[in-house]
Design a protein around this motif. Sequence first.
Motif, PDB file in Angstrom:
ATOM      1  N   ARG A 179       0.829  -1.208   0.000  1.00 35.28           N
ATOM      2  CA  ARG A 179       0.000   0.000   0.000  1.00 35.28           C
ATOM      3  C   ARG A 179       0.866   1.262   0.000  1.00 35.28           C
ATOM      4  N   ASP A 180       1.902   1.273   0.820  1.00 34.92           N
ATOM      5  CA  ASP A 180       2.777   2.451   0.894  1.00 34.92           C
ATOM      6  C   ASP A 180       3.451   2.736  -0.443  1.00 34.92           C
ATOM      7  N   LEU A 181       3.863   1.694  -1.151  1.00 38.41           N
ATOM      8  CA  LEU A 181       4.475   1.888  -2.467  1.00 38.41           C
ATOM      9  C   LEU A 181       3.474   2.473  -3.465  1.00 38.41           C
ATOM     10  N   VAL A 182       2.263   1.934  -3.461  1.00 41.09           N
ATOM     11  CA  VAL A 182       1.238   2.409  -4.394  1.00 41.09           C
ATOM     12  C   VAL A 182       0.872   3.860  -4.093  1.00 41.09           C
ATOM     13  N   GLN A 183       0.854   4.230  -2.825  1.00 41.42           N
ATOM     14  CA  GLN A 183       0.505   5.598  -2.453  1.00 41.42           C
ATOM     15  C   GLN A 183       1.515   6.618  -2.974  1.00 41.42           C
ATOM     16  N   THR A 184       2.735   6.183  -3.265  1.00 40.86           N
ATOM     17  CA  THR A 184       3.732   7.118  -3.795  1.00 40.86           C
ATOM     18  C   THR A 184       3.394   7.565  -5.214  1.00 40.86           C
ATOM     19  N   LEU A 185       2.458   6.888  -5.864  1.00 41.31           N
ATOM     20  CA  LEU A 185       2.098   7.212  -7.239  1.00 41.31           C
ATOM     21  C   LEU A 185       0.853   8.108  -7.334  1.00 41.31           C
ATOM     22  N   HIS A 186       0.470   8.735  -6.242  1.00 38.16           N
ATOM     23  CA  HIS A 186      -0.662   9.669  -6.253  1.00 38.16           C
ATOM     24  C   HIS A 186      -0.300  10.872  -7.116  1.00 38.16           C
ATOM     25  N   PRO A 187      -1.127  11.412  -7.967  1.00 35.05           N
ATOM     26  CA  PRO A 187      -2.562  11.199  -8.165  1.00 35.05           C
ATOM     27  C   PRO A 187      -2.899  10.166  -9.243  1.00 35.05           C
ATOM     28  N   ARG A 188      -1.900   9.417  -9.717  1.00 36.26           N
ATOM     29  CA  ARG A 188      -2.188   8.372 -10.706  1.00 36.26           C
ATOM     30  C   ARG A 188      -2.949   7.217 -10.072  1.00 36.26           C
ATOM     31  N   THR A 189      -2.728   6.988  -8.769  1.00 38.04           N
ATOM     32  CA  THR A 189      -3.527   6.030  -8.003  1.00 38.04           C
ATOM     33  C   THR A 189      -4.090   6.788  -6.811  1.00 38.04           C
ATOM     34  N   ASN A 190      -5.150   6.239  -6.220  1.00 41.54           N
ATOM     35  CA  ASN A 190      -5.669   6.877  -5.004  1.00 41.54           C
ATOM     36  C   ASN A 190      -5.131   6.193  -3.752  1.00 41.54           C
ATOM     37  N   GLY A 191      -4.246   5.211  -3.917  1.00 39.76           N
ATOM     38  CA  GLY A 191      -3.592   4.565  -2.785  1.00 39.76           C
ATOM     39  C   GLY A 191      -4.351   3.402  -2.182  1.00 39.76           C
ATOM     40  N   VAL A 192      -5.520   3.080  -2.723  1.00 40.83           N
ATOM     41  CA  VAL A 192      -6.312   1.977  -2.177  1.00 40.83           C
ATOM     42  C   VAL A 192      -5.919   0.692  -2.891  1.00 40.83           C
ATOM     43  N   VAL A 193      -5.512  -0.303  -2.109  1.00 40.82           N
ATOM     44  CA  VAL A 193      -5.072  -1.590  -2.658  1.00 40.82           C
ATOM     45  C   VAL A 193      -5.715  -2.733  -1.894  1.00 40.82           C
ATOM     46  N   GLN A 194      -5.735  -3.889  -2.540  1.00 43.27           N
ATOM     47  CA  GLN A 194      -6.134  -5.110  -1.856  1.00 43.27           C
ATOM     48  C   GLN A 194      -5.391  -6.268  -2.511  1.00 43.27           C
ATOM     49  N   ILE A 195      -4.802  -7.103  -1.690  1.00 43.59           N
ATOM     50  CA  ILE A 195      -4.093  -8.283  -2.174  1.00 43.59           C
ATOM     51  C   ILE A 195      -5.096  -9.432  -2.192  1.00 43.59           C
ATOM     52  N   VAL A 196      -5.208 -10.086  -3.333  1.00 44.68           N
ATOM     53  CA  VAL A 196      -6.166 -11.176  -3.510  1.00 44.68           C
ATOM     54  C   VAL A 196      -5.422 -12.497  -3.360  1.00 44.68           C
ATOM     55  N   LEU A 197      -5.816 -13.262  -2.359  1.00 46.73           N
ATOM     56  CA  LEU A 197      -5.152 -14.531  -2.053  1.00 46.73           C
ATOM     57  C   LEU A 197      -5.990 -15.702  -2.559  1.00 46.73           C
ATOM     58  N   PRO A 198      -5.362 -16.693  -3.191  1.00 41.87           N
ATOM     59  CA  PRO A 198      -6.118 -17.866  -3.644  1.00 41.87           C
ATOM     60  C   PRO A 198      -6.586 -18.734  -2.471  1.00 41.87           C
ATOM     61  N   SER A 199      -5.864 -18.669  -1.351  1.00 49.53           N
ATOM     62  CA  SER A 199      -6.221 -19.395  -0.134  1.00 49.53           C
ATOM     63  C   SER A 199      -5.648 -18.612   1.039  1.00 49.53           C
ATOM     64  N   PRO A 200      -6.142 -18.873   2.249  1.00 54.10           N
ATOM     65  CA  PRO A 200      -5.619 -18.118   3.393  1.00 54.10           C
ATOM     66  C   PRO A 200      -4.105 -18.246   3.513  1.00 54.10           C
ATOM     67  N   GLY A 201      -3.438 -17.138   3.870  1.00 56.17           N
ATOM     68  CA  GLY A 201      -1.983 -17.092   3.997  1.00 56.17           C
ATOM     69  C   GLY A 201      -1.509 -17.885   5.193  1.00 56.17           C
ATOM     70  N   PRO A 202      -0.270 -17.734   5.573  1.00 53.66           N
ATOM     71  CA  PRO A 202       0.630 -16.694   5.117  1.00 53.66           C
ATOM     72  C   PRO A 202       1.389 -17.023   3.830  1.00 53.66           C
ATOM     73  N   ARG A 203       1.461 -18.304   3.428  1.00 52.60           N
ATOM     74  CA  ARG A 203       2.217 -18.643   2.221  1.00 52.60           C
ATOM     75  C   ARG A 203       1.397 -18.337   0.973  1.00 52.60           C
ATOM     76  N   VAL A 204       2.069 -17.666   0.019  1.00 54.18           N
ATOM     77  CA  VAL A 204       1.420 -17.272  -1.226  1.00 54.18           C
ATOM     78  C   VAL A 204       2.350 -17.621  -2.384  1.00 54.18           C
ATOM     79  N   GLU A 205       1.817 -18.277  -3.389  1.00 59.00           N
ATOM     80  CA  GLU A 205       2.594 -18.581  -4.592  1.00 59.00           C
ATOM     81  C   GLU A 205       2.625 -17.339  -5.482  1.00 59.00           C
ATOM     82  N   PRO A 206       3.773 -17.049  -6.083  1.00 59.81           N
ATOM     83  CA  PRO A 206       3.832 -15.899  -6.976  1.00 59.81           C
ATOM     84  C   PRO A 206       3.059 -16.179  -8.267  1.00 59.81           C
TER      85      PRO A 206
END
Length: 134
Positions: A49-76
């Motif tokens: 989120r902090d990285l995306v917020q650096t691109l304001h006003p091109r982004t509004n800083g709102v992000v959500q990570i979509v997980l295929p299954s509950p974490g913490p391990r996530v496949e790239p």
Amino acid sequence: MLPLIRFRTRDRVLVTGLAEDGAPLIRCVGRTDDMLIVLGVNVFPTAVRDLVQTLHPRTNGVVQIVLPSPGPRVEPPLRVEVEYGEEPGDRERLRHEIEDLIRSRLTVRAAVTLVPPGSIERTEMKSRLTRVSG
């Protein structure tokens, strides 16, 4: 006044230096219970989120990570939805820029989907930075 340091709060912090009085300067970088592990790399949704917020006003800083299954391990790749902002410019270029920024700063590969402002659910209290896809 004495500094207060709480332990066992599950906050992940960095000591960034010392104040004039010798007290440590601490910055919270995320919570261990929010942490994701992508091919052995610890990734905090707040860092994305902090990285995306650096691109304001091109982004509004709102992000959500979509997980295929509950974490913490996530496949790239890490699937990230990002709301574009008032002045996104070329959206395809913006998407690639966000993916490159995440790769260079967090060392994980991401697949970014740009969505219109207001698409990601918001809550009154703490925003959910992750969700499990159904």
